[in-house]
Every structure is written in structure tokens, then in C-alpha cells.
Design a protein around this motif. Structure first.
Motif, PDB file in Angstrom:
ATOM      1  N   VAL A 190      -5.518  11.634  21.916  1.00  0.00           N
ATOM      2  CA  VAL A 190      -5.564  10.177  21.453  1.00  0.00           C
ATOM      3  C   VAL A 190      -6.977   9.854  21.127  1.00  0.00           C
ATOM      4  O   VAL A 190      -7.405   9.398  20.264  1.00  0.00           O
ATOM      5  N   GLN A 191      -7.873   9.895  22.295  1.00  0.00           N
ATOM      6  CA  GLN A 191      -9.327   9.777  22.202  1.00  0.00           C
ATOM      7  C   GLN A 191      -9.828  10.393  21.084  1.00  0.00           C
ATOM      8  O   GLN A 191     -10.687   9.879  20.472  1.00  0.00           O
ATOM      9  N   VAL A 192      -9.681  11.595  21.046  1.00  0.00           N
ATOM     10  CA  VAL A 192     -10.481  12.567  20.136  1.00  0.00           C
ATOM     11  C   VAL A 192     -10.154  12.045  18.634  1.00  0.00           C
ATOM     12  O   VAL A 192     -10.841  11.934  18.018  1.00  0.00           O
ATOM     13  N   ALA A 193      -8.790  11.871  18.585  1.00  0.00           N
ATOM     14  CA  ALA A 193      -8.255  11.427  17.065  1.00  0.00           C
ATOM     15  C   ALA A 193      -8.806  10.002  16.742  1.00  0.00           C
ATOM     16  O   ALA A 193      -9.261   9.773  15.669  1.00  0.00           O
ATOM     17  N   LYS A 194      -8.976   9.107  17.657  1.00  0.00           N
ATOM     18  CA  LYS A 194      -9.665   7.848  17.331  1.00  0.00           C
ATOM     19  C   LYS A 194     -11.132   7.919  16.973  1.00  0.00           C
ATOM     20  O   LYS A 194     -11.498   7.099  16.348  1.00  0.00           O
ATOM     21  N   ASN A 195     -11.952   8.811  17.311  1.00  0.00           N
ATOM     22  CA  ASN A 195     -13.348   8.993  17.265  1.00  0.00           C
ATOM     23  C   ASN A 195     -13.431   9.547  15.738  1.00  0.00           C
ATOM     24  O   ASN A 195     -14.663   9.944  15.431  1.00  0.00           O
ATOM     25  N   SER A 233      -4.960  22.474  23.323  1.00  0.00           N
ATOM     26  CA  SER A 233      -4.217  23.326  22.541  1.00  0.00           C
ATOM     27  C   SER A 233      -3.773  22.994  21.068  1.00  0.00           C
ATOM     28  O   SER A 233      -2.703  22.355  21.062  1.00  0.00           O
ATOM     29  N   ALA A 234      -4.903  22.864  20.322  1.00  0.00           N
ATOM     30  CA  ALA A 234      -4.543  22.369  19.041  1.00  0.00           C
ATOM     31  C   ALA A 234      -3.476  22.897  18.328  1.00  0.00           C
ATOM     32  O   ALA A 234      -2.744  22.184  17.247  1.00  0.00           O
ATOM     33  N   LYS A 243      -7.389  17.340  12.815  1.00  0.00           N
ATOM     34  CA  LYS A 243      -6.913  18.666  13.176  1.00  0.00           C
ATOM     35  C   LYS A 243      -8.230  19.319  13.853  1.00  0.00           C
ATOM     36  O   LYS A 243      -8.124  20.169  14.655  1.00  0.00           O
ATOM     37  N   ALA A 244      -9.480  19.605  13.236  1.00  0.00           N
ATOM     38  CA  ALA A 244     -10.571  20.250  13.497  1.00  0.00           C
ATOM     39  C   ALA A 244     -11.117  19.520  14.963  1.00  0.00           C
ATOM     40  O   ALA A 244     -11.580  20.489  15.509  1.00  0.00           O
ATOM     41  N   GLU A 261      -0.493  23.373  19.232  1.00  0.00           N
ATOM     42  CA  GLU A 261       0.714  22.559  19.549  1.00  0.00           C
ATOM     43  C   GLU A 261       0.986  21.446  19.202  1.00  0.00           C
ATOM     44  O   GLU A 261       1.639  20.410  19.469  1.00  0.00           O
ATOM     45  N   ILE A 262      -0.137  20.826  18.617  1.00  0.00           N
ATOM     46  CA  ILE A 262      -0.405  19.287  18.377  1.00  0.00           C
ATOM     47  C   ILE A 262      -0.199  19.188  16.719  1.00  0.00           C
ATOM     48  O   ILE A 262      -1.016  19.708  15.889  1.00  0.00           O
ATOM     49  N   ASN A 263       0.687  18.447  16.371  1.00  0.00           N
ATOM     50  CA  ASN A 263       0.965  18.113  15.021  1.00  0.00           C
ATOM     51  C   ASN A 263       0.315  16.933  14.346  1.00  0.00           C
ATOM     52  O   ASN A 263       0.137  15.797  15.389  1.00  0.00           O
ATOM     53  N   VAL A 264      -0.463  16.871  13.364  1.00  0.00           N
ATOM     54  CA  VAL A 264      -0.985  15.502  13.026  1.00  0.00           C
ATOM     55  C   VAL A 264      -0.560  15.285  11.684  1.00  0.00           C
ATOM     56  O   VAL A 264      -0.527  15.838  10.681  1.00  0.00           O
ATOM     57  N   GLU A 265      -0.138  13.985  11.567  1.00  0.00           N
ATOM     58  CA  GLU A 265       0.174  13.375  10.078  1.00  0.00           C
ATOM     59  C   GLU A 265      -0.534  11.959  10.070  1.00  0.00           C
ATOM     60  O   GLU A 265      -0.756  11.308  11.002  1.00  0.00           O
ATOM     61  N   THR A 266      -0.922  11.640   8.714  1.00  0.00           N
ATOM     62  CA  THR A 266      -1.691  10.575   8.446  1.00  0.00           C
ATOM     63  C   THR A 266      -1.244   9.437   7.371  1.00  0.00           C
ATOM     64  O   THR A 266      -0.855  10.303   6.133  1.00  0.00           O
TER      65      THR A 266
END
Length: 103
Positions: free
Chosen positions: A84-89, A55-56, A45-46, A58-63
Motif C-alpha cells: 500500500v505504501q509503495v503504491a501511495k508513493n 512478490s509483485a 506495477k513497476a 501475485e499482486i494485481n493492480v487496477e486504476t
């Protein structure tokens, strides 16, 4: 007679309870896995928030077990691959599942 009805009812309750317990397919996380997933979610999320092109809000994150699921909305198709690339990193992310939609 009454005693046998109570024993039968108890037996059936135990039997049905064991069937319900066996039917559960959801895996349980240990406390440390749950905390690790919460940390990964926060880091993703950060990272999304720090990307000026996304626009973070409006993006939900679950792990779950290091697998991140992104859902919600973005403004352009290019933002999907960017998120997707930001999350993968992010450290600790094993896999990213994409459920983002263009609004």
C-alpha cells in the motif's frame, strides 16, 4: 390496425431503451483519463516489482480515476502495508484501496 401495433412497439422499445440508459450507474472515463490510469497502473506495477520484499507477480493492480486497487496475495501481513505504501508513493495515485490477502 397493424400500423398502430408497430407504432406501439416502437414507442415501447424507445421507452425501455431510455430506462436502461438511465439505470447505468457506471461513470465513463475520457480517453485521457483512461490513458492516465493505464500509466499509473504500469508505474505501480513497476514499483511493486522493484521492491525486493514483495512478490509483485501475485499482486494485481487496477486504476480508475487515480484510485488504485490492490488485490491478490502476499506472504506476510507486513507486506500488505508495504505494498500500500509503495503504491501511495507513485505519482498520480490519489487513493489506494487494499484488497490484499495473506496466503
Amino acid at each position: 390496425m397493424k400500423l398502430s401495433k408497430h407504432i406501439f412497439a416502437l414507442f415501447m422499445a424507445l421507452f425501455l431503451g431510455s430506462l436502461v440508459g438511465c439505470a447505468s450507474a457506471q461513470q465513463h472515463e475520457s480517453a485521457s483519463e483512461y490513458i492516465d490510469d493505464a500509466v499509473i497502473t504500469t508505474k505501480v506495477k513497476a514499483a511493486l516489482f522493484n521492491d525486493p520484499d514483495l512478490s509483485a507477480a501475485e499482486i494485481n493492480v487496477e486504476t480508475y480515476n487515480g484510485e488504485v486497487q490492490l488485490s491478490g496475495f502476499v506472504s506476510a501481513p507486513s507486506q500488505i502495508s508495504q505494498a500500500v505504501q509503495v503504491a501511495k508513493n507513485v505519482e498520480g495515485v490519489r487513493k489506494v484501496k487494499n484488497s490484499l490477502l495473506v496466503k
